[in-house]
Design an enzyme around this catalytic site. Sequence first.
Site, mmCIF file in Angstrom:
data_model
loop_
_atom_site.group_PDB
_atom_site.id
_atom_site.type_symbol
_atom_site.label_atom_id
_atom_site.label_comp_id
_atom_site.label_asym_id
_atom_site.label_seq_id
_atom_site.Cartn_x
_atom_site.Cartn_y
_atom_site.Cartn_z
ATOM 1 N N ASN A 1 2.767 -108.479 -11.429
ATOM 2 C CA ASN A 1 1.485 -108.911 -10.879
ATOM 3 C C ASN A 1 1.515 -109.336 -9.418
ATOM 4 O O ASN A 1 0.504 -109.800 -8.894
ATOM 5 C CB ASN A 1 0.893 -110.029 -11.743
ATOM 6 N N CYS A 2 2.626 -109.183 -8.760
ATOM 7 C CA CYS A 2 2.766 -109.545 -7.349
ATOM 8 C C CYS A 2 1.996 -108.542 -6.477
ATOM 9 O O CYS A 2 2.057 -107.329 -6.696
ATOM 10 C CB CYS A 2 4.254 -109.537 -6.999
#
Length: 126
Positions: free
Chosen positions: A10-11
């Site tokens: 999710n970065c």
Amino acid sequence: MQITVYGIKNCDTMKKAFAWLNEQGMAYQFHDYKKSGVPTALLAQWAARWGWEALLKKTGTTWRKIPETERLDLDEARALLLLNACPSLIRRPIVMIDGEAALAGFAADGWMQALRQRTQESGNPS
């Protein structure tokens, strides 16, 4: 050419890297080190390639949440233990190509150059 991308799904930087790889039509495997961790030997390999300081992501909330006593006077051994215990502290993405540490962080130009070089070294047309 076997590409493995290490990071956290999710970065935002990872999302950019995934999009770039997909745009280039590059096949890759993803290793989420927040979910699966990173073997100590692999962290040591990355530290040998780029230095442990370059692996340590000090800009996020995870770093700020670590007690100051643990952040002070870090050396490689303590830093690798910290990275192993808190994978969110590892710079991302890290890219392994054919089992070798190749790229740390995402910059499209640098990635293109590194991948072209690897393709040429392997004898495949670019």
